[in-house]
Enzyme design. Sequence first.
Site, PDB file in Angstrom:
ATOM      1  CB  SER A  95     -38.885 -31.170 -17.167  1.00  0.00           C
ATOM      2  OG  SER A  95     -39.496 -30.527 -16.085  1.00  0.00           O
ATOM      3  CE  LYS A 171     -38.292 -27.720 -15.503  1.00  0.00           C
ATOM      4  NZ  LYS A 171     -38.436 -27.342 -14.100  1.00  0.00           N
ATOM      5  CE  LYS A 239     -35.538 -34.830 -16.554  1.00  0.00           C
ATOM      6  NZ  LYS A 239     -36.728 -34.001 -16.375  1.00  0.00           N
TER       7      LYS A 239
HETATM    8  P1  NAD Z   1     -40.299 -38.833  -9.291  1.00  0.00           P
HETATM    9  O1  NAD Z   1     -39.293 -39.816  -9.765  1.00  0.00           O
HETATM   10  O2  NAD Z   1     -40.425 -38.575  -7.814  1.00  0.00           O
HETATM   11  O3  NAD Z   1     -41.768 -39.254  -9.805  1.00  0.00           O
HETATM   12  C1  NAD Z   1     -42.021 -39.762 -11.099  1.00  0.00           C
HETATM   13  C2  NAD Z   1     -43.039 -40.896 -10.977  1.00  0.00           C
HETATM   14  O4  NAD Z   1     -43.381 -41.334 -12.306  1.00  0.00           O
HETATM   15  C3  NAD Z   1     -42.486 -42.116 -10.235  1.00  0.00           C
HETATM   16  O5  NAD Z   1     -43.362 -42.442  -9.157  1.00  0.00           O
HETATM   17  C4  NAD Z   1     -42.453 -43.216 -11.306  1.00  0.00           C
HETATM   18  O6  NAD Z   1     -42.720 -44.513 -10.798  1.00  0.00           O
HETATM   19  C5  NAD Z   1     -43.543 -42.745 -12.246  1.00  0.00           C
HETATM   20  N1  NAD Z   1     -43.432 -43.280 -13.611  1.00  0.00           N
HETATM   21  C6  NAD Z   1     -42.339 -43.326 -14.412  1.00  0.00           C
HETATM   22  N2  NAD Z   1     -42.665 -43.881 -15.601  1.00  0.00           N
HETATM   23  C7  NAD Z   1     -43.987 -44.175 -15.544  1.00  0.00           C
HETATM   24  C8  NAD Z   1     -44.896 -44.788 -16.454  1.00  0.00           C
HETATM   25  N3  NAD Z   1     -44.506 -45.175 -17.690  1.00  0.00           N
HETATM   26  N4  NAD Z   1     -46.175 -44.975 -16.065  1.00  0.00           N
HETATM   27  C9  NAD Z   1     -46.586 -44.595 -14.827  1.00  0.00           C
HETATM   28  N5  NAD Z   1     -45.772 -44.013 -13.916  1.00  0.00           N
HETATM   29  C10 NAD Z   1     -44.483 -43.810 -14.278  1.00  0.00           C
HETATM   30  O7  NAD Z   1     -39.976 -37.474 -10.085  1.00  0.00           O
HETATM   31  P2  NAD Z   1     -40.462 -35.980  -9.722  1.00  0.00           P
HETATM   32  O8  NAD Z   1     -39.401 -35.308  -8.911  1.00  0.00           O
HETATM   33  O9  NAD Z   1     -41.871 -36.025  -9.244  1.00  0.00           O
HETATM   34  O10 NAD Z   1     -40.372 -35.311 -11.173  1.00  0.00           O
HETATM   35  C11 NAD Z   1     -41.366 -35.512 -12.180  1.00  0.00           C
HETATM   36  C12 NAD Z   1     -41.106 -34.521 -13.323  1.00  0.00           C
HETATM   37  O11 NAD Z   1     -41.210 -33.186 -12.803  1.00  0.00           O
HETATM   38  C13 NAD Z   1     -39.706 -34.623 -13.946  1.00  0.00           C
HETATM   39  O12 NAD Z   1     -39.780 -34.420 -15.328  1.00  0.00           O
HETATM   40  C14 NAD Z   1     -38.924 -33.513 -13.254  1.00  0.00           C
HETATM   41  O13 NAD Z   1     -37.840 -33.041 -14.046  1.00  0.00           O
HETATM   42  C15 NAD Z   1     -40.018 -32.462 -13.101  1.00  0.00           C
HETATM   43  N6  NAD Z   1     -39.792 -31.500 -12.026  1.00  0.00           N
HETATM   44  C16 NAD Z   1     -39.383 -31.925 -10.786  1.00  0.00           C
HETATM   45  C17 NAD Z   1     -39.152 -30.990  -9.771  1.00  0.00           C
HETATM   46  C18 NAD Z   1     -38.675 -31.406  -8.389  1.00  0.00           C
HETATM   47  O14 NAD Z   1     -38.295 -30.522  -7.592  1.00  0.00           O
HETATM   48  N7  NAD Z   1     -38.662 -32.696  -8.046  1.00  0.00           N
HETATM   49  C19 NAD Z   1     -39.378 -29.621 -10.035  1.00  0.00           C
HETATM   50  C20 NAD Z   1     -39.840 -29.229 -11.274  1.00  0.00           C
HETATM   51  C21 NAD Z   1     -40.044 -30.180 -12.277  1.00  0.00           C
END
Ligand code: NAD
Length: 298
Positions: A95, A171, A239
């Site tokens: 997102s 979103k 964010k």
């Molecule tokens: P998270 O922090 O658990 O996972 C993100 C992963 O990306 C981490 O493991 C991090 O090390 C990795 N990462 C960051 N930069 C990187 C790079 N340059 N190269 C490789 N890996 C990299 O976050 P999440 O909760 O899985 O969320 C991910 C996305 O999904 C976000 O944009 C969030 O807003 C969206 N989202 C999350 C949820 C939720 O409930 N957690 C729901 C809907 C949408």
Amino acid sequence: MKVGFIGLGIMGAPMAGHLQAGGHALFLHDLAPDLPPALLAGGAVACASNRAVAEQADVVILMVPDTPDTEAALFGPDGAAEGLAAGKLVIDMSSISPTATADFAARINALGCLYLDAPVSGGVVGAENASLTIMVGGPQEAFDRALPLFELMGGTMTLIGTRNGDGQVCKACNQIIVGVTVQAVAEALVLAAKAGADPAKVRQALMGGAASSMILENHGARMLEGNFEPGFRAELQQKDLNVVLSAARDLGVVLPLAATAESLYNALNARGQSKTDHSAVVTVLEDLASCQVSPKGR
Ligand code: NAD
């Protein structure tokens, strides 16, 4: 298909797991050194960089936290863009900002590759159950190519529009409703607690009426249990509301409820609770009202 998956966090790991179970070959990279063992045991290839992912996969999916993370993963040193060849497809399921998305897509298109923005809603439960709502922006031919992958991860997938950024706009709309509703549920439970009514009974009664929602059910339960393990981290909600308000500023749109919700999440983060689930916003209101919703405390 040969599918690259960049970002194997709370959401990415179960999403990639569904693709693997669906028979696709996975190529993985994350900044964190330890990739999910179940995916590796299932035959996924650990790649040394995002570039290596893009060299080996035909479709590259990103699921990273924020706009600068997508930019770094695509265009930073050893980024995916360095490994792409014409004809490949990049799908950003993170997102992030709609405006930045349009720019990233143009740079990827210049390499002869297609781009989709495809953020999701449904949280960890949706990721684990493959019932995510997927909101897509980009060309129809890219959507058609990605659809078999989306069907393994989601329950509802909608091509919002053929412009890149349209999925991210959807979103942002989602996050207005989610952010404000979490706040509304917190306010209702705090009022009940302060008035001496049992917040658990109040939630239970409301679940049968017009105020019922998935957020009252799931996040209301978290507030009552004092369980703020993420889930969806408060810093990610902050964010997303920043993305919403920045779009509102650019477009001259008045969004008073989103602005109020953002202030509350700002307060939560300033209190050092940025890594907690966003339902912990109830603690800010509890402290202001000097009462407690959860019988267990926190
Ligand atoms: P998270 O922090 O658990 O996972 C993100 C992963 O990306 C981490 O493991 C991090 O090390 C990795 N990462 C960051 N930069 C990187 C790079 N340059 N190269 C490789 N890996 C990299 O976050 P999440 O909760 O899985 O969320 C991910 C996305 O999904 C976000 O944009 C969030 O807003 C969206 N989202 C999350 C949820 C939720 O409930 N957690 C729901 C809907 C949408």
